[in-house]
Design a protein around this motif. Structure first.
Motif, PDB file in Angstrom:
ATOM      1  N   TYR A 173       0.842  -1.197   0.000  1.00  0.00           N
ATOM      2  CA  TYR A 173       0.000   0.000   0.000  1.00  0.00           C
ATOM      3  C   TYR A 173       0.881   1.253   0.000  1.00  0.00           C
ATOM      4  O   TYR A 173       0.580   2.232  -0.671  1.00  0.00           O
ATOM      5  N   LEU A 174       1.963   1.211   0.772  1.00  0.00           N
ATOM      6  CA  LEU A 174       2.892   2.346   0.810  1.00  0.00           C
ATOM      7  C   LEU A 174       3.585   2.538  -0.532  1.00  0.00           C
ATOM      8  O   LEU A 174       3.828   3.671  -0.960  1.00  0.00           O
ATOM      9  N   ALA A 196       1.195   4.268  -2.821  1.00  0.00           N
ATOM     10  CA  ALA A 196       1.123   5.690  -2.473  1.00  0.00           C
ATOM     11  C   ALA A 196       2.348   6.435  -3.005  1.00  0.00           C
ATOM     12  O   ALA A 196       2.226   7.528  -3.565  1.00  0.00           O
ATOM     13  N   VAL A 229       3.865   8.946   8.139  1.00  0.00           N
ATOM     14  CA  VAL A 229       2.917   8.288   7.243  1.00  0.00           C
ATOM     15  C   VAL A 229       1.988   7.410   8.081  1.00  0.00           C
ATOM     16  O   VAL A 229       2.443   6.650   8.927  1.00  0.00           O
ATOM     17  N   THR A 230       0.700   7.535   7.814  1.00  0.00           N
ATOM     18  CA  THR A 230      -0.296   6.699   8.474  1.00  0.00           C
ATOM     19  C   THR A 230      -1.123   6.020   7.397  1.00  0.00           C
ATOM     20  O   THR A 230      -1.573   6.670   6.453  1.00  0.00           O
ATOM     21  N   VAL A 231      -1.316   4.710   7.537  1.00  0.00           N
ATOM     22  CA  VAL A 231      -2.160   3.960   6.613  1.00  0.00           C
ATOM     23  C   VAL A 231      -3.349   3.426   7.390  1.00  0.00           C
ATOM     24  O   VAL A 231      -3.183   2.802   8.441  1.00  0.00           O
ATOM     25  N   TYR A 257      -6.176   0.835   6.829  1.00  0.00           N
ATOM     26  CA  TYR A 257      -6.619  -0.262   5.975  1.00  0.00           C
ATOM     27  C   TYR A 257      -8.110  -0.469   6.196  1.00  0.00           C
ATOM     28  O   TYR A 257      -8.541  -0.722   7.320  1.00  0.00           O
ATOM     29  N   GLN A 284      -4.037  10.687   0.519  1.00  0.00           N
ATOM     30  CA  GLN A 284      -4.171   9.740  -0.580  1.00  0.00           C
ATOM     31  C   GLN A 284      -5.255   8.716  -0.254  1.00  0.00           C
ATOM     32  O   GLN A 284      -5.441   8.343   0.905  1.00  0.00           O
ATOM     33  N   GLU A 343      -6.680   4.482   3.211  1.00  0.00           N
ATOM     34  CA  GLU A 343      -6.395   5.915   3.222  1.00  0.00           C
ATOM     35  C   GLU A 343      -4.977   6.089   3.745  1.00  0.00           C
ATOM     36  O   GLU A 343      -4.613   5.511   4.767  1.00  0.00           O
ATOM     37  N   VAL A 344      -4.187   6.861   3.025  1.00  0.00           N
ATOM     38  CA  VAL A 344      -2.804   7.113   3.408  1.00  0.00           C
ATOM     39  C   VAL A 344      -2.658   8.619   3.619  1.00  0.00           C
ATOM     40  O   VAL A 344      -2.978   9.399   2.716  1.00  0.00           O
ATOM     41  N   THR A 345      -2.228   9.005   4.802  1.00  0.00           N
ATOM     42  CA  THR A 345      -1.991  10.417   5.082  1.00  0.00           C
ATOM     43  C   THR A 345      -0.557  10.573   5.555  1.00  0.00           C
ATOM     44  O   THR A 345       0.019   9.646   6.134  1.00  0.00           O
TER      45      THR A 345
END
Length: 140
Positions: free
Chosen positions: A27-28, A31, A61-63, A65, A93, A105-107
């Protein structure tokens, strides 16, 4: 507000784990791919940044899921930069399946590092604006 930049990705089988869903670290990578694709769309190449003596850095970075992805799933990965007045900026993202389901969601918080001084530059948006052929991609 304009729609965020988006890039399509198809989940590849070798990116999945033993449960058959997309490995969490990938996922990273998706992104990161969207961020570099956004720079390219704006007309900024990695060499352009290096020639200016700067490079983007991830500070946080925070994901989140939300739904699993499996091999063959088609997703769009969005990317939007949110500019402030200081040395950092936020990046938001979304990884969304073709059916509209949000998978993750990736912030994050990023900056632009002076590669000689090894310190963040002030007002990174000014560097992106100066380098970009299409600064509107960044909302500038």
């Amino acid at each position: 507000m304009a729609e965020p930049f988006s890039v399509p990705v198809v989940v590849r089988g070798y990116e999945t784990d033993t449960q058959g869903h997309l490995n969490q670290a990938v996922y990273l990578q998706y992104a990161e791919h969207a961020r570099w694709s956004m720079l390219q769309k704006a007309g900024i190449r990695q060499t352009d940044l290096l020639d200016k003596g700067v490079g983007p850095v991830a500070l946080e970075v925070t994901v989140r899921y939300l739904r699993e992805l499996r091999a063959g799933d088609e997703v769009d990965v969005t990317c939007a930069f949110l500019w402030g007045e200081g040395k950092t900026f936020r990046i938001e993202q979304t990884i969304r399946r073709a059916d509209g389901t949000v998978a993750a969601e990736v912030t994050g918080v990023g900056g632009l590092m002076d590669l000689k001084e090894r310190r963040l530059v002030a007002h990174p948006h000014e560097y992106f604006r100066a380098l970009a052929a299409a600064s509107e991609v960044f909302g500038l």
